[in-house]
Design a protein around this motif. Structure first.
Motif, PDB file in Angstrom:
ATOM      1  N   ARG A   9     -15.038 -32.836 -31.306  1.00  0.00           N
ATOM      2  CA  ARG A   9     -14.005 -31.807 -31.043  1.00  0.00           C
ATOM      3  C   ARG A   9     -13.012 -31.824 -32.264  1.00  0.00           C
ATOM      4  N   GLU A  10     -12.034 -30.761 -32.193  1.00  0.00           N
ATOM      5  CA  GLU A  10     -11.389 -30.589 -33.314  1.00  0.00           C
ATOM      6  C   GLU A  10     -10.089 -31.467 -33.316  1.00  0.00           C
ATOM      7  N   LEU A  11      -9.701 -32.064 -34.303  1.00  0.00           N
ATOM      8  CA  LEU A  11      -8.674 -32.963 -34.396  1.00  0.00           C
ATOM      9  C   LEU A  11      -7.329 -32.299 -33.642  1.00  0.00           C
ATOM     10  N   ASP A  12      -6.955 -33.435 -32.785  1.00  0.00           N
ATOM     11  CA  ASP A  12      -5.503 -32.919 -32.351  1.00  0.00           C
ATOM     12  C   ASP A  12      -4.385 -33.965 -32.503  1.00  0.00           C
ATOM     13  N   ALA A  13      -3.309 -33.854 -32.080  1.00  0.00           N
ATOM     14  CA  ALA A  13      -2.000 -34.485 -32.493  1.00  0.00           C
ATOM     15  C   ALA A  13      -2.330 -35.888 -32.164  1.00  0.00           C
ATOM     16  N   ALA A  14      -2.930 -36.328 -30.970  1.00  0.00           N
ATOM     17  CA  ALA A  14      -3.261 -37.795 -30.433  1.00  0.00           C
ATOM     18  C   ALA A  14      -4.198 -38.397 -31.409  1.00  0.00           C
ATOM     19  N   ASP A  15      -4.968 -37.808 -32.166  1.00  0.00           N
ATOM     20  CA  ASP A  15      -5.721 -38.357 -33.439  1.00  0.00           C
ATOM     21  C   ASP A  15      -5.042 -38.630 -34.486  1.00  0.00           C
TER      22      ASP A  15
END
Length: 190
Positions: A9-15
């Protein structure tokens, strides 16, 4: 033994903290083994800034775009592109965060899953990858997937690397579509 479930999945803030920790907690030996120079590694704050900027930048203006590998739902690696010229080309990088995930087929599966997203999101004609020639894992992965070898050269391929021998590989859109049509890019977890 159960087969792990792999997805991206796309990078998100939690990553952001996880991806940052991959770089900032890596041993000197691990960094050097992939061609990165520990002496010029960005700070944790700099990594955070880069990644949060990536999240807030529109696709056509991004300097880098990352996809996250999930192993049984747990973020475990990333595959990203930079040097993006929409409609033309981009340069791909691949990283598994935990040593236990390496040499398991997860890296190959991650790249196979990421390639279609990179080609379609940016309408690419070419996808390059230029790993450290002395790091066998990414070179074997690229060959296995069907990237074509172009050349070996001494270069400094990225701002966080030292001058090194690199292998330049390419996947053209035409080759990607051919491999997709004959089923070579089908993802099968190992």
């Amino acid at each position: 033994m159960t087969t792990p479930i792999l997805s991206i999945r796309e990078l998100d803030a939690a990553d952001v903290p996880l991806l940052t920790a991959y770089w900032t907690t890596a041993t000197e030996a691990h960094l050097r083994g992939m061609g990165a120079d520990p002496a010029i590694m960005p700070t944790e704050e700099s990594w955070h800034q880069r990644l949060y900027t990536q999240l807030s930048t529109p696709y056509q203006q991004k300097l880098s775009w990352a996809l996250i590998l999930l192993i049984d739902g747990v973020p475990s690696g990333h595959c990203n592109i930079n040097k993006i010229t929409p409609g033309e080309e981009a340069w791909m990088h691949l990283h598994l965060w935990q040593a236990g995930s390496r040499q398991s087929g997860a890296g190959t599966a991650m790249v196979k899953m990421a390639i279609p997203h990179f080609f379609h999101q940016y309408n690419l004609k070419r996808l390059y990858c230029e790993p450290y020639a002395l790091n066998p894992a990414p070179n074997a992965t690229l060959k296995k997937i069907g990237f074509e070898f172009i050349r070996q050269a001494i270069t400094k391929p990225d701002v966080i690397t030292f001058e090194q021998p690199t292998n330049l590989w390419v996947m053209t859109r035409q080759r990607y579509e051919t491999l997709l049509n004959i089923g070579s890019l089908t993802v099968t977890p190992s």
